[in-house]
Design a protein around this motif. Structure first.
Motif, PDB file in Angstrom:
ATOM      1  N   LEU A 145       0.839  -1.196   0.000  1.00  0.00           N
ATOM      2  CA  LEU A 145       0.000   0.000   0.000  1.00  0.00           C
ATOM      3  C   LEU A 145       0.876   1.249   0.000  1.00  0.00           C
ATOM      4  O   LEU A 145       1.883   1.308   0.703  1.00  0.00           O
ATOM      5  N   ILE A 146       0.456   2.238  -0.783  1.00  0.00           N
ATOM      6  CA  ILE A 146       1.182   3.511  -0.870  1.00  0.00           C
ATOM      7  C   ILE A 146       0.195   4.649  -0.645  1.00  0.00           C
ATOM      8  O   ILE A 146      -0.801   4.771  -1.366  1.00  0.00           O
ATOM      9  N   PHE A 147       0.473   5.469   0.349  1.00  0.00           N
ATOM     10  CA  PHE A 147      -0.339   6.659   0.597  1.00  0.00           C
ATOM     11  C   PHE A 147       0.286   7.810  -0.185  1.00  0.00           C
ATOM     12  O   PHE A 147       1.372   8.273   0.129  1.00  0.00           O
ATOM     13  N   THR A 148      -0.421   8.269  -1.217  1.00  0.00           N
ATOM     14  CA  THR A 148       0.113   9.246  -2.157  1.00  0.00           C
ATOM     15  C   THR A 148       0.047  10.665  -1.584  1.00  0.00           C
ATOM     16  O   THR A 148      -0.995  11.106  -1.129  1.00  0.00           O
ATOM     17  N   HIS A 149       1.160  11.369  -1.654  1.00  0.00           N
ATOM     18  CA  HIS A 149       1.355  12.754  -1.207  1.00  0.00           C
ATOM     19  C   HIS A 149       0.297  13.295  -0.233  1.00  0.00           C
ATOM     20  O   HIS A 149      -0.568  14.081  -0.599  1.00  0.00           O
ATOM     21  N   PRO A 150       0.389  12.896   1.036  1.00  0.00           N
ATOM     22  CA  PRO A 150      -0.537  13.437   2.045  1.00  0.00           C
ATOM     23  C   PRO A 150      -0.445  14.948   2.170  1.00  0.00           C
ATOM     24  O   PRO A 150      -1.374  15.590   2.668  1.00  0.00           O
ATOM     25  N   GLU A 151       0.675  15.520   1.716  1.00  0.00           N
ATOM     26  CA  GLU A 151       0.896  16.955   1.875  1.00  0.00           C
ATOM     27  C   GLU A 151       0.041  17.819   0.958  1.00  0.00           C
ATOM     28  O   GLU A 151      -0.047  19.039   1.155  1.00  0.00           O
ATOM     29  N   ASP A 152      -0.582  17.240  -0.042  1.00  0.00           N
ATOM     30  CA  ASP A 152      -1.316  18.070  -0.993  1.00  0.00           C
ATOM     31  C   ASP A 152      -2.516  17.320  -1.564  1.00  0.00           C
ATOM     32  O   ASP A 152      -2.460  16.101  -1.745  1.00  0.00           O
ATOM     33  N   ILE A 153      -3.571  18.026  -1.813  1.00  0.00           N
ATOM     34  CA  ILE A 153      -4.784  17.585  -2.517  1.00  0.00           C
ATOM     35  C   ILE A 153      -5.683  16.687  -1.680  1.00  0.00           C
ATOM     36  O   ILE A 153      -6.911  16.848  -1.683  1.00  0.00           O
ATOM     37  N   VAL A 154      -5.114  15.718  -0.942  1.00  0.00           N
ATOM     38  CA  VAL A 154      -5.937  14.668  -0.342  1.00  0.00           C
ATOM     39  C   VAL A 154      -6.488  15.017   1.039  1.00  0.00           C
ATOM     40  O   VAL A 154      -7.269  14.251   1.614  1.00  0.00           O
ATOM     41  N   GLY A 155      -6.076  16.151   1.605  1.00  0.00           N
ATOM     42  CA  GLY A 155      -6.675  16.621   2.855  1.00  0.00           C
ATOM     43  C   GLY A 155      -6.211  15.925   4.113  1.00  0.00           C
ATOM     44  O   GLY A 155      -6.952  15.858   5.096  1.00  0.00           O
ATOM     45  N   ALA A 156      -4.992  15.413   4.119  1.00  0.00           N
ATOM     46  CA  ALA A 156      -4.511  14.637   5.268  1.00  0.00           C
ATOM     47  C   ALA A 156      -3.846  15.508   6.323  1.00  0.00           C
ATOM     48  O   ALA A 156      -3.120  16.453   6.006  1.00  0.00           O
ATOM     49  N   THR A 157      -4.076  15.180   7.562  1.00  0.00           N
ATOM     50  CA  THR A 157      -3.351  15.771   8.677  1.00  0.00           C
ATOM     51  C   THR A 157      -2.206  14.834   9.071  1.00  0.00           C
ATOM     52  O   THR A 157      -2.103  13.700   8.578  1.00  0.00           O
ATOM     53  N   LEU A 158      -1.380  15.288   9.993  1.00  0.00           N
ATOM     54  CA  LEU A 158      -0.321  14.420  10.512  1.00  0.00           C
ATOM     55  C   LEU A 158      -0.924  13.199  11.206  1.00  0.00           C
ATOM     56  O   LEU A 158      -0.418  12.073  11.053  1.00  0.00           O
ATOM     57  N   ASP A 159      -1.994  13.394  11.946  1.00  0.00           N
ATOM     58  CA  ASP A 159      -2.639  12.259  12.612  1.00  0.00           C
ATOM     59  C   ASP A 159      -3.177  11.260  11.599  1.00  0.00           C
ATOM     60  O   ASP A 159      -3.065  10.038  11.791  1.00  0.00           O
ATOM     61  N   ASP A 160      -3.776  11.748  10.518  1.00  0.00           N
ATOM     62  CA  ASP A 160      -4.260  10.860   9.458  1.00  0.00           C
ATOM     63  C   ASP A 160      -3.107  10.049   8.879  1.00  0.00           C
ATOM     64  O   ASP A 160      -3.216   8.834   8.646  1.00  0.00           O
ATOM     65  N   THR A 161      -2.012  10.728   8.635  1.00  0.00           N
ATOM     66  CA  THR A 161      -0.848  10.081   8.028  1.00  0.00           C
ATOM     67  C   THR A 161      -0.294   8.998   8.939  1.00  0.00           C
ATOM     68  O   THR A 161       0.041   7.887   8.481  1.00  0.00           O
ATOM     69  N   ARG A 162      -0.207   9.287  10.222  1.00  0.00           N
ATOM     70  CA  ARG A 162       0.267   8.286  11.185  1.00  0.00           C
ATOM     71  C   ARG A 162      -0.665   7.073  11.197  1.00  0.00           C
ATOM     72  O   ARG A 162      -0.204   5.924  11.242  1.00  0.00           O
ATOM     73  N   GLU A 163      -1.959   7.313  11.158  1.00  0.00           N
ATOM     74  CA  GLU A 163      -2.938   6.223  11.186  1.00  0.00           C
ATOM     75  C   GLU A 163      -2.805   5.324   9.956  1.00  0.00           C
ATOM     76  O   GLU A 163      -2.859   4.091  10.066  1.00  0.00           O
ATOM     77  N   ILE A 164      -2.627   5.916   8.813  1.00  0.00           N
ATOM     78  CA  ILE A 164      -2.519   5.121   7.586  1.00  0.00           C
ATOM     79  C   ILE A 164      -1.192   4.361   7.547  1.00  0.00           C
ATOM     80  O   ILE A 164      -1.139   3.202   7.114  1.00  0.00           O
ATOM     81  N   ALA A 165      -0.122   4.975   8.011  1.00  0.00           N
ATOM     82  CA  ALA A 165       1.154   4.256   8.085  1.00  0.00           C
ATOM     83  C   ALA A 165       1.044   3.060   9.022  1.00  0.00           C
ATOM     84  O   ALA A 165       1.647   2.007   8.776  1.00  0.00           O
ATOM     85  N   ALA A 166       0.257   3.211  10.088  1.00  0.00           N
ATOM     86  CA  ALA A 166       0.071   2.113  11.039  1.00  0.00           C
ATOM     87  C   ALA A 166      -0.657   0.935  10.412  1.00  0.00           C
ATOM     88  O   ALA A 166      -0.584  -0.190  10.927  1.00  0.00           O
ATOM     89  N   MET A 167      -1.346   1.159   9.312  1.00  0.00           N
ATOM     90  CA  MET A 167      -1.986   0.060   8.581  1.00  0.00           C
ATOM     91  C   MET A 167      -0.964  -0.763   7.795  1.00  0.00           C
ATOM     92  O   MET A 167      -1.309  -1.801   7.219  1.00  0.00           O
ATOM     93  N   GLY A 168       0.273  -0.275   7.743  1.00  0.00           N
ATOM     94  CA  GLY A 168       1.299  -0.956   6.972  1.00  0.00           C
ATOM     95  C   GLY A 168       1.602  -0.295   5.651  1.00  0.00           C
ATOM     96  O   GLY A 168       2.379  -0.823   4.846  1.00  0.00           O
ATOM     97  N   ALA A 169       0.999   0.880   5.408  1.00  0.00           N
ATOM     98  CA  ALA A 169       1.237   1.595   4.164  1.00  0.00           C
ATOM     99  C   ALA A 169       2.556   2.365   4.226  1.00  0.00           C
ATOM    100  O   ALA A 169       2.978   2.812   5.299  1.00  0.00           O
TER     101      ALA A 169
END
Length: 306
Positions: free
Chosen positions: A196-220
């Protein structure tokens, strides 16, 4: 030689060494309906000269696996192996498991969920001022590609996830909203998708740091587009400090740095990668940590040694 020149030469050599075996898993070389500064073959030559192990071409409008296969077959001496994937926008029929199966069968390495046709992207466009550089009177505007119906993932999305699990192709989030990414990735894990790859959380997709941490914890893996960060890029919207915050959030072991370059009128993909490495050196990351972010992690997620 002055001391400044000696320091600059030392850093250049250090960057050269870090980029040996590098992988750029998200690069916009051509041909494309959008203007591109370099084509796939010429970029492969440039990256080979710099010691890159692989690149994955990404086009919003077609699967590049045939181009990639021809380059690998006809230029076997290139150090850089050329791969591609498919983006599930309107041109390929949106969420099209058949197209993904075909892409995987032709050694495609990544399937991106909708980008320019993501419902989230179309909403983002309304306030961003961004216009697709390929827009012409001959091409109809993108229409939204939905993932959900009545609050549940559509059957074709579930089929797509099963294809990813069966073939091992990596699933990238594209430009869907972070809230959608969480649902899709959770279901993907349930169905056996390993990459799994979470594509550029920094732009367009509306991610916060907490969101990013949560998705990385899924193994992405969290993939950052250097085009949004590095000085000299016409796409720069974020600061160096923001890049460091994202990397520190999940660690170098879960971070991928890609160029997301190749467009006309901005830095070349190689220069983007070099400046990205230099920026990371300025943060104090070790050579091994930076190499993981520009080489090892991307090689793992695209199955380079499979």
């Amino acid at each position: 030689m002055t001391s400044v020149e000696a320091i600059e030469r030392e850093e250049t050599a250090r960057i050269d060494a870090i980029l040996q075996g590098a992988v750029d898993p998200h690069v916009h070389s051509g041909p494309s309906i959008a203007p591109r500064a370099i084509d796939h073959l010429d970029l492969a030559r440039v990256y080979s000269g710099a010691g890159f192990a692989a690149m994955v071409t990404k086009d919003h409008d077609y699967s590049g696996v045939m181009c990639a296969r021809m380059i690998r077959d006809h230029y076997p001496d290139l150090k850089t192996r050329v791969f591609s994937g498919i983006v599930l926008n309107n041109v390929v029929g949106g969420i099209n498991p058949y197209a993904v199966e075909h892409t995987a069968a032709m050694d495609g390495r990544i399937v991106w969920l909708p980008t320019l046709a993501a419902e989230n992207h179309l909403q983002w466009e309304k306030t961003s001022g961004w216009v697709h550089p390929a827009s012409t009177q001959k091409i109809r505007p993108a229409g939204g590609v939905p993932l959900f119906t009545d609050g549940k993932l559509m059957p074709e999305v579930l089929d797509l996830l099963d294809v990813c699990a069966a073939t091992g192709i990596a699933l990238a989030s594209g430009h869907i909203h972070v809230s959608e990414t969480k649902v899709v990735f959770a279901e993907a894990r349930k169905r056996g998708v390993e990459r799994l790859i979470f594509t550029h959380p920094e732009d367009i997709v509306g991610a916060t740091l907490d969101d990013t941490r949560e998705i990385a914890a899924m193994g992405a893996y969290v993939e950052h587009s250097l085009a949004f960060f590095i000085e000299g890029s016409k796409f720069r919207t974020r600061t160096n400090e923001e890049l460091k915050a994202f990397v520190d959030l999940v660690g170098a072991e879960r971070t991928i740095l890609c160029s997301d370059l190749g467009q006309v009128g901005t830095l070349s993909p190689l220069e983007g990668m070099r400046r990205g490495v230099a920026t990371c050196l300025s943060f104090g990351y070790s050579d091994a940590e930076i190499h993981a972010m520009v080489a090892t992690n991307a090689a793992t997620v695209i199955g380079l040694d499979d």
